[in-house]
Design an enzyme around this catalytic site. Structure first.
Site, PDB file in Angstrom:
ATOM      1  N   HIS A   1       0.615  39.393 -12.528  1.00  0.00           N
ATOM      2  CA  HIS A   1       1.406  40.307 -13.374  1.00  0.00           C
ATOM      3  C   HIS A   1       2.350  41.098 -12.458  1.00  0.00           C
ATOM      4  O   HIS A   1       1.913  41.972 -11.712  1.00  0.00           O
ATOM      5  CB  HIS A   1       0.415  41.228 -14.112  1.00  0.00           C
ATOM      6  CG  HIS A   1       1.046  42.230 -15.017  1.00  0.00           C
ATOM      7  ND1 HIS A   1       0.322  43.230 -15.640  1.00  0.00           N
ATOM      8  CD2 HIS A   1       2.342  42.410 -15.414  1.00  0.00           C
ATOM      9  CE1 HIS A   1       1.130  43.958 -16.379  1.00  0.00           C
ATOM     10  NE2 HIS A   1       2.350  43.498 -16.249  1.00  0.00           N
TER      11      HIS A   1
ATOM     12  N   ASP B   1      -3.163  43.996 -22.285  1.00  0.00           N
ATOM     13  CA  ASP B   1      -3.495  44.537 -20.965  1.00  0.00           C
ATOM     14  C   ASP B   1      -3.455  46.060 -21.001  1.00  0.00           C
ATOM     15  O   ASP B   1      -2.401  46.656 -21.229  1.00  0.00           O
ATOM     16  CB  ASP B   1      -2.463  43.994 -19.952  1.00  0.00           C
ATOM     17  CG  ASP B   1      -2.788  44.360 -18.521  1.00  0.00           C
ATOM     18  OD1 ASP B   1      -3.809  45.021 -18.276  1.00  0.00           O
ATOM     19  OD2 ASP B   1      -1.986  43.973 -17.629  1.00  0.00           O
TER      20      ASP B   1
ATOM     21  N   ASP C   1      -2.493  42.538 -10.299  1.00  0.00           N
ATOM     22  CA  ASP C   1      -1.451  43.494 -10.681  1.00  0.00           C
ATOM     23  C   ASP C   1      -0.601  43.843  -9.469  1.00  0.00           C
ATOM     24  O   ASP C   1      -1.050  44.553  -8.566  1.00  0.00           O
ATOM     25  CB  ASP C   1      -2.106  44.751 -11.263  1.00  0.00           C
ATOM     26  CG  ASP C   1      -2.697  44.486 -12.637  1.00  0.00           C
ATOM     27  OD1 ASP C   1      -1.938  44.081 -13.527  1.00  0.00           O
ATOM     28  OD2 ASP C   1      -3.916  44.671 -12.794  1.00  0.00           O
TER      29      ASP C   1
ATOM     30  N   MET D   1       2.463  45.795  -7.963  1.00  0.00           N
ATOM     31  CA  MET D   1       3.271  46.988  -8.281  1.00  0.00           C
ATOM     32  C   MET D   1       4.043  47.433  -7.049  1.00  0.00           C
ATOM     33  O   MET D   1       3.523  47.371  -5.930  1.00  0.00           O
ATOM     34  CB  MET D   1       2.362  48.127  -8.741  1.00  0.00           C
ATOM     35  CG  MET D   1       1.424  47.746  -9.872  1.00  0.00           C
ATOM     36  SD  MET D   1       0.529  49.178 -10.490  1.00  0.00           S
ATOM     37  CE  MET D   1      -0.674  48.390 -11.562  1.00  0.00           C
TER      38      MET D   1
ATOM     39  N   MET E   1       4.819  43.746 -11.742  1.00  0.00           N
ATOM     40  CA  MET E   1       5.424  45.017 -12.186  1.00  0.00           C
ATOM     41  C   MET E   1       6.311  45.506 -11.045  1.00  0.00           C
ATOM     42  O   MET E   1       6.022  46.506 -10.377  1.00  0.00           O
ATOM     43  CB  MET E   1       4.315  46.026 -12.521  1.00  0.00           C
ATOM     44  CG  MET E   1       3.600  45.707 -13.824  1.00  0.00           C
ATOM     45  SD  MET E   1       1.991  46.506 -13.948  1.00  0.00           S
ATOM     46  CE  MET E   1       0.990  45.336 -13.045  1.00  0.00           C
TER      47      MET E   1
ATOM     48  N   MET F   1       1.624  45.113 -23.346  1.00  0.00           N
ATOM     49  CA  MET F   1       0.961  46.210 -22.629  1.00  0.00           C
ATOM     50  C   MET F   1       0.389  47.192 -23.644  1.00  0.00           C
ATOM     51  O   MET F   1       1.103  47.661 -24.537  1.00  0.00           O
ATOM     52  CB  MET F   1       1.956  46.958 -21.729  1.00  0.00           C
ATOM     53  CG  MET F   1       2.439  46.202 -20.506  1.00  0.00           C
ATOM     54  SD  MET F   1       1.141  45.653 -19.368  1.00  0.00           S
ATOM     55  CE  MET F   1       0.308  47.182 -18.936  1.00  0.00           C
TER      56      MET F   1
ATOM     57  N   HIS G   1      -6.862  38.288 -12.654  1.00  0.00           N
ATOM     58  CA  HIS G   1      -5.572  38.948 -12.907  1.00  0.00           C
ATOM     59  C   HIS G   1      -5.208  39.824 -11.701  1.00  0.00           C
ATOM     60  O   HIS G   1      -5.997  40.646 -11.261  1.00  0.00           O
ATOM     61  CB  HIS G   1      -5.724  39.799 -14.165  1.00  0.00           C
ATOM     62  CG  HIS G   1      -4.491  40.481 -14.660  1.00  0.00           C
ATOM     63  ND1 HIS G   1      -3.579  39.878 -15.509  1.00  0.00           N
ATOM     64  CD2 HIS G   1      -4.014  41.734 -14.453  1.00  0.00           C
ATOM     65  CE1 HIS G   1      -2.613  40.736 -15.813  1.00  0.00           C
ATOM     66  NE2 HIS G   1      -2.847  41.879 -15.179  1.00  0.00           N
TER      67      HIS G   1
ATOM     68  N   SER H   1      -9.051  41.810 -14.093  1.00  0.00           N
ATOM     69  CA  SER H   1      -8.094  42.464 -13.195  1.00  0.00           C
ATOM     70  C   SER H   1      -8.817  43.091 -12.017  1.00  0.00           C
ATOM     71  O   SER H   1      -9.635  44.010 -12.181  1.00  0.00           O
ATOM     72  CB  SER H   1      -7.316  43.552 -13.944  1.00  0.00           C
ATOM     73  OG  SER H   1      -6.680  44.410 -13.007  1.00  0.00           O
TER      74      SER H   1
HETATM   75  C1  DX5 Z   1      -1.982  48.305 -15.667  1.00  0.00           C
HETATM   76  C2  DX5 Z   1      -2.363  46.915 -15.262  1.00  0.00           C
HETATM   77  C3  DX5 Z   1      -3.654  46.464 -15.794  1.00  0.00           C
HETATM   78  C4  DX5 Z   1      -4.858  47.269 -15.356  1.00  0.00           C
HETATM   79  C5  DX5 Z   1      -5.807  47.299 -16.504  1.00  0.00           C
HETATM   80  O1  DX5 Z   1      -0.668  48.544 -15.358  1.00  0.00           O
HETATM   81  O2  DX5 Z   1      -1.369  45.991 -15.700  1.00  0.00           O
HETATM   82  O3  DX5 Z   1      -3.887  45.080 -15.568  1.00  0.00           O
HETATM   83  O4  DX5 Z   1      -5.512  46.769 -14.221  1.00  0.00           O
HETATM   84  O5  DX5 Z   1      -6.827  48.185 -16.245  1.00  0.00           O
HETATM   85  P1  DX5 Z   1      -7.887  48.627 -17.348  1.00  0.00           P
HETATM   86  O6  DX5 Z   1      -8.511  47.396 -17.910  1.00  0.00           O
HETATM   87  O7  DX5 Z   1      -8.833  49.514 -16.630  1.00  0.00           O
HETATM   88  O8  DX5 Z   1      -7.101  49.389 -18.391  1.00  0.00           O
HETATM   89 ZN    ZN Z   2      -1.924  43.801 -15.543  1.00  0.00          ZN
END
Ligand code: DX5
Ligand code: ZN
Length: 220
Positions: free
Chosen positions: A67, A176, A36, A38, A69, A138, A34, A9
């Site tokens: 991913h 994740d 993310d 948001m 969100m 999650m 990956h 990620s």
């Molecule tokens: C959180 C994300 C993750 C995040 C994980 O909402 O979906 O992908 O980047 O970060 P770490 O591995 O640091 O927990």
């Molecule tokens: Zn993620």
């Protein structure tokens, strides 16, 4: 376990040197990148959009694991597919027409995956299992990297695995949030075969390559 897929990620990467960081992760043997996404609505944070996916597409040949969100993810599937996403993951909590959304992802040529927040039960995947390529469990509340892994999610990963076996589904199980060399063994033991890691790769004290190696070694 040779079957383990590591999805790095970039949320914890140094964005001033994104190209170099991704190339280093690729050389270190990560399998996917990956991203993310948001929106400040479904989750409290705001991050990246299709533009970053198309930038990554130019940097690496690795599959891009997106991913989402965000609210109304169906409105943005095409943009992410055109930007070069390989996997598109949508959350079940805010996607009422989930079957249709998963079909749309497939028709765009991407692999379709569903994410479950910590408070969402495993049985929500029951009627969609046949068309899933992956289930993302999650292991933190979505929104930020660097959070602490929630140990109770092990039970849910186990339940997801049983449901997939019952339905003869070959869908992968991705975890994740808070995945490190210390937490990976217990999620792997109950069936997680795909792990997302941000902090334990891009902020690993010994560097990116050492972080990837530590993850693989933890379940060797
Ligand atoms: C959180 C994300 C993750 C995040 C994980 O909402 O979906 O992908 O980047 O970060 P770490 O591995 O640091 O927990
Ligand atoms: Zn993620």
């Amino acid at each position: 376990m040779s079957d383990l897929i590591i999805s790095a990620s970039i949320l914890s990467a140094d964005f001033a040197n994104l190209g170099e960081q991704i190339r280093t992760a690729e050389s270190a043997g990560v399998d996917w990148i990956h991203v993310d996404v948001m929106d400040g609505s479904f989750v409290p944070n705001i991050t990246m959009g299709p533009f970053i996916v198309s930038t990554i597409r130019r940097i690496t040949r690795l599959p891009v694991d997106v991913h989402l969100m965000i609210d109304n993810p169906e409105k943005h599937l095409q943009a992410f597919a055109e930007a070069g996403a390989t996997n598109l993951t949508v959350h079940i909590e805010n996607t009422p027409n989930i079957y249709r959304t998963l079909q749309s992802i497939h028709s765009l040529g991407c692999r379709a995956s569903i994410a479950l927040n910590p408070g969402t039960p495993a049985n929500r995947i029951e009627s969609i299992a046949p068309i899933l390529d992956m289930v993302l469990v999650m292991t933190v509340n979505p929104g930020f990297s660097g959070q602490v892994y929630i140990p109770g999610m092990v039970l849910k990963i186990d339940q997801v695995r049983s449901l997939l076996v019952e339905q003869k589904s070959a869908a992968r199980i991705e975890v994740d949030g808070g995945i490190t060399e210390l937490t990976l063994p217990e999620v792997s033991a109950v069936g997680a075969n795909t792990v997302v890691a941000a902090t334990s790769i891009f902020k690993y004290p010994g560097g990116i390559a050492a972080g990837v190696q530590a993850l693989r070694k933890s379940i060797a």
